[in-house]
Scaffold this motif. Sequence first.
Motif, PDB file in Angstrom:
ATOM      1  N   TYR A   1     -73.117  21.342  62.105  1.00  0.00           N
ATOM      2  CA  TYR A   1     -71.733  20.858  62.089  1.00  0.00           C
ATOM      3  C   TYR A   1     -70.748  21.997  62.354  1.00  0.00           C
ATOM      4  CZ  TYR A   1     -67.405  18.993  59.988  1.00  0.00           C
ATOM      5  OH  TYR A   1     -66.112  18.610  59.732  1.00  0.00           O
ATOM      6  N   LEU A   2     -70.931  23.132  61.681  1.00  0.00           N
ATOM      7  CA  LEU A   2     -70.031  24.262  61.879  1.00  0.00           C
ATOM      8  C   LEU A   2     -70.162  24.841  63.285  1.00  0.00           C
ATOM      9  CD1 LEU A   2     -67.970  25.592  59.890  1.00  0.00           C
ATOM     10  CD2 LEU A   2     -69.545  23.974  58.849  1.00  0.00           C
ATOM     11  N   GLU A   3     -71.363  24.855  63.837  1.00  0.00           N
ATOM     12  CA  GLU A   3     -71.530  25.316  65.211  1.00  0.00           C
ATOM     13  C   GLU A   3     -70.797  24.391  66.177  1.00  0.00           C
ATOM     14  OE1 GLU A   3     -75.739  25.549  65.572  1.00  0.00           O
ATOM     15  OE2 GLU A   3     -75.875  27.414  64.400  1.00  0.00           O
ATOM     16  N   PHE A   4     -70.848  23.082  65.915  1.00  0.00           N
ATOM     17  CA  PHE A   4     -70.073  22.136  66.720  1.00  0.00           C
ATOM     18  C   PHE A   4     -68.584  22.433  66.598  1.00  0.00           C
ATOM     19  CE2 PHE A   4     -67.334  18.429  66.335  1.00  0.00           C
ATOM     20  CZ  PHE A   4     -67.349  17.973  67.645  1.00  0.00           C
ATOM     21  N   LEU A   5     -68.107  22.675  65.368  1.00  0.00           N
ATOM     22  CA  LEU A   5     -66.682  22.933  65.170  1.00  0.00           C
ATOM     23  C   LEU A   5     -66.221  24.192  65.900  1.00  0.00           C
ATOM     24  CD1 LEU A   5     -66.041  22.025  61.416  1.00  0.00           C
ATOM     25  CD2 LEU A   5     -65.543  20.679  63.461  1.00  0.00           C
ATOM     26  N   GLN A   6     -67.081  25.190  66.001  1.00  0.00           N
ATOM     27  CA  GLN A   6     -66.726  26.378  66.778  1.00  0.00           C
ATOM     28  C   GLN A   6     -66.469  26.005  68.231  1.00  0.00           C
ATOM     29  OE1 GLN A   6     -70.044  29.076  65.987  1.00  0.00           O
ATOM     30  NE2 GLN A   6     -68.681  30.406  64.827  1.00  0.00           N
ATOM     31  N   ARG A   7     -67.373  25.207  68.804  1.00  0.00           N
ATOM     32  CA  ARG A   7     -67.193  24.769  70.189  1.00  0.00           C
ATOM     33  C   ARG A   7     -65.963  23.883  70.323  1.00  0.00           C
ATOM     34  NH1 ARG A   7     -72.544  23.326  69.393  1.00  0.00           N
ATOM     35  NH2 ARG A   7     -72.031  21.114  69.753  1.00  0.00           N
TER      36      ARG A   7
ATOM     37  N   GLU B   1     -48.572  20.492  67.049  1.00  0.00           N
ATOM     38  CA  GLU B   1     -48.793  19.413  66.089  1.00  0.00           C
ATOM     39  C   GLU B   1     -50.023  18.596  66.454  1.00  0.00           C
ATOM     40  OE1 GLU B   1     -47.381  18.775  63.174  1.00  0.00           O
ATOM     41  OE2 GLU B   1     -46.363  20.687  63.485  1.00  0.00           O
ATOM     42  N   GLY B   2     -50.237  18.409  67.744  1.00  0.00           N
ATOM     43  CA  GLY B   2     -51.427  17.693  68.198  1.00  0.00           C
ATOM     44  C   GLY B   2     -52.698  18.443  67.826  1.00  0.00           C
ATOM     45  N   ARG B   3     -52.673  19.748  67.971  1.00  0.00           N
ATOM     46  CA  ARG B   3     -53.830  20.554  67.577  1.00  0.00           C
ATOM     47  C   ARG B   3     -54.117  20.399  66.086  1.00  0.00           C
ATOM     48  NH1 ARG B   3     -52.617  26.371  70.563  1.00  0.00           N
ATOM     49  NH2 ARG B   3     -53.226  25.742  72.690  1.00  0.00           N
ATOM     50  N   LYS B   4     -53.060  20.450  65.279  1.00  0.00           N
ATOM     51  CA  LYS B   4     -53.244  20.319  63.827  1.00  0.00           C
ATOM     52  C   LYS B   4     -53.875  18.976  63.487  1.00  0.00           C
ATOM     53  CE  LYS B   4     -49.440  23.339  62.384  1.00  0.00           C
ATOM     54  NZ  LYS B   4     -48.116  23.387  61.707  1.00  0.00           N
ATOM     55  N   ARG B   5     -53.402  17.906  64.139  1.00  0.00           N
ATOM     56  CA  ARG B   5     -53.971  16.587  63.873  1.00  0.00           C
ATOM     57  C   ARG B   5     -55.465  16.566  64.206  1.00  0.00           C
ATOM     58  NH1 ARG B   5     -48.940  14.666  65.722  1.00  0.00           N
ATOM     59  NH2 ARG B   5     -49.683  14.686  67.874  1.00  0.00           N
ATOM     60  N   LEU B   6     -55.820  17.153  65.339  1.00  0.00           N
ATOM     61  CA  LEU B   6     -57.222  17.161  65.740  1.00  0.00           C
ATOM     62  C   LEU B   6     -58.078  17.994  64.794  1.00  0.00           C
ATOM     63  CD1 LEU B   6     -56.849  17.397  69.618  1.00  0.00           C
ATOM     64  CD2 LEU B   6     -57.959  15.562  68.357  1.00  0.00           C
ATOM     65  N   PHE B   7     -57.585  19.155  64.397  1.00  0.00           N
ATOM     66  CA  PHE B   7     -58.359  20.001  63.495  1.00  0.00           C
ATOM     67  C   PHE B   7     -58.573  19.316  62.144  1.00  0.00           C
ATOM     68  CE2 PHE B   7     -56.624  23.889  65.918  1.00  0.00           C
ATOM     69  CZ  PHE B   7     -57.716  23.877  66.775  1.00  0.00           C
ATOM     70  N   ARG B   8     -57.550  18.591  61.658  1.00  0.00           N
ATOM     71  CA  ARG B   8     -57.711  17.856  60.392  1.00  0.00           C
ATOM     72  C   ARG B   8     -58.746  16.744  60.547  1.00  0.00           C
ATOM     73  NH1 ARG B   8     -51.948  18.493  59.891  1.00  0.00           N
ATOM     74  NH2 ARG B   8     -51.658  16.456  60.878  1.00  0.00           N
ATOM     75  N   ALA B   9     -58.697  16.068  61.672  1.00  0.00           N
ATOM     76  CA  ALA B   9     -59.651  14.978  61.903  1.00  0.00           C
ATOM     77  C   ALA B   9     -61.077  15.504  61.992  1.00  0.00           C
ATOM     78  CB  ALA B   9     -59.284  14.231  63.187  1.00  0.00           C
ATOM     79  N   LEU B  10     -61.260  16.628  62.667  1.00  0.00           N
ATOM     80  CA  LEU B  10     -62.599  17.194  62.824  1.00  0.00           C
ATOM     81  C   LEU B  10     -63.158  17.708  61.499  1.00  0.00           C
ATOM     82  CD1 LEU B  10     -62.064  19.215  66.138  1.00  0.00           C
ATOM     83  CD2 LEU B  10     -63.262  17.040  65.877  1.00  0.00           C
ATOM     84  N   ALA B  11     -62.275  18.145  60.603  1.00  0.00           N
ATOM     85  CA  ALA B  11     -62.716  18.700  59.318  1.00  0.00           C
ATOM     86  C   ALA B  11     -62.974  17.629  58.270  1.00  0.00           C
ATOM     87  CB  ALA B  11     -61.670  19.686  58.790  1.00  0.00           C
ATOM     88  N   ALA B  12     -62.599  16.389  58.550  1.00  0.00           N
ATOM     89  CA  ALA B  12     -62.773  15.316  57.572  1.00  0.00           C
ATOM     90  C   ALA B  12     -64.249  15.038  57.330  1.00  0.00           C
ATOM     91  CB  ALA B  12     -62.080  14.044  58.064  1.00  0.00           C
ATOM     92  N   ASP B  13     -64.578  14.747  56.080  1.00  0.00           N
ATOM     93  CA  ASP B  13     -65.973  14.479  55.733  1.00  0.00           C
ATOM     94  C   ASP B  13     -66.493  13.229  56.453  1.00  0.00           C
ATOM     95  OD1 ASP B  13     -67.931  15.846  54.232  1.00  0.00           O
ATOM     96  OD2 ASP B  13     -68.024  14.192  52.813  1.00  0.00           O
ATOM     97  N   SER B  14     -65.614  12.272  56.666  1.00  0.00           N
ATOM     98  CA  SER B  14     -66.024  11.060  57.375  1.00  0.00           C
ATOM     99  C   SER B  14     -66.439  11.377  58.809  1.00  0.00           C
ATOM    100  CB  SER B  14     -64.885  10.038  57.374  1.00  0.00           C
ATOM    101  OG  SER B  14     -63.710  10.590  57.962  1.00  0.00           O
ATOM    102  N   PHE B  15     -65.765  12.344  59.434  1.00  0.00           N
ATOM    103  CA  PHE B  15     -66.139  12.748  60.794  1.00  0.00           C
ATOM    104  C   PHE B  15     -67.525  13.395  60.779  1.00  0.00           C
ATOM    105  CE2 PHE B  15     -66.551  15.720  64.251  1.00  0.00           C
ATOM    106  CZ  PHE B  15     -66.020  15.043  65.341  1.00  0.00           C
ATOM    107  N   ARG B  16     -67.761  14.299  59.816  1.00  0.00           N
ATOM    108  CA  ARG B  16     -69.067  14.972  59.735  1.00  0.00           C
ATOM    109  C   ARG B  16     -70.181  13.956  59.532  1.00  0.00           C
ATOM    110  NH1 ARG B  16     -72.370  16.099  55.781  1.00  0.00           N
ATOM    111  NH2 ARG B  16     -70.849  15.459  54.194  1.00  0.00           N
ATOM    112  N   GLN B  17     -69.958  12.988  58.662  1.00  0.00           N
ATOM    113  CA  GLN B  17     -70.992  12.024  58.345  1.00  0.00           C
ATOM    114  C   GLN B  17     -71.267  11.059  59.497  1.00  0.00           C
ATOM    115  OE1 GLN B  17     -69.396  10.283  54.784  1.00  0.00           O
ATOM    116  NE2 GLN B  17     -70.123  11.945  53.462  1.00  0.00           N
ATOM    117  N   ASN B  18     -70.293  10.892  60.385  1.00  0.00           N
ATOM    118  CA  ASN B  18     -70.462   9.993  61.527  1.00  0.00           C
ATOM    119  C   ASN B  18     -71.626  10.416  62.411  1.00  0.00           C
ATOM    120  OD1 ASN B  18     -69.852   9.327  64.520  1.00  0.00           O
ATOM    121  ND2 ASN B  18     -68.584   7.867  63.386  1.00  0.00           N
ATOM    122  N   GLY B  19     -71.713  11.741  62.664  1.00  0.00           N
ATOM    123  CA  GLY B  19     -72.851  12.265  63.431  1.00  0.00           C
ATOM    124  C   GLY B  19     -72.663  12.275  64.935  1.00  0.00           C
TER     125      GLY B  19
END
Length: 221
Positions: free
Chosen positions: A152-158, A171-189
């Motif tokens: 997951y962290l390797e994906f987040l680096q990319r 602001e768009g970047r911040k929204r995306l970074f928050r979405a990517l860091a959400a636990d629901s996003f990680r669990q989605n796979g």
Amino acid sequence: MGYPVMLQVRGRRAVVVGGGKVAARKIRGLLAAGADVVMIAPKAEPELQALAAAGMIGWRVKTFAPHDLDGAFLVIAATNDREVNEAVAQAAASGQLLNIVDAPEQCDFHVPAVIRRGPLTIAVSTEGASPAVARRIRRELEERYGEEYGAYLEFLQRARAIVLREVADAEGRKRLFRALAADSFRQNGRWDEELAGLLAKEKERSGEREDRNDEDPNVHC
């Protein structure tokens, strides 16, 4: 209370005095961080003998002498002999980082119990008060943060590099970074698929803002 840091030891000399189980644990951590490890010990655990035979560490088969610390960036005294450990403490030069396993009060640093999951590092320290408690907490955290966090962290680096390249709006970047860091996003796979969708929505949102600005006669005033 100590000041927590991540110490860069890659390519730097680390001298470990001792060849027992405690020394083996310290040496494994130093090798993982890329240190140039030299062990000082008249005898050593089979694991350490194998590392020396493979050329992964240097081994001076002898008892400790002060000149063994020459050129060391970091020094660890990990013997079960208090007098030898004290001799190491006395021999360490100013500027050499020192750790004495049985004397926390003499240490420049303490080695935490560590969990590594790819780019993720979690360190637990009691500043020498109870290494056993630190290890227990580490085991609990190992269950909470499983091996999947590495991928997951390797994906987040990319993903971070892609977002910085594709999205100009802060602001768009911040929204995306928050979405990517959400636990629901990680669990989605389906990380790559979900990222593509989020980028498309952000670009659509940006396009809508530009259209509104073009329609507003006051924008260019």
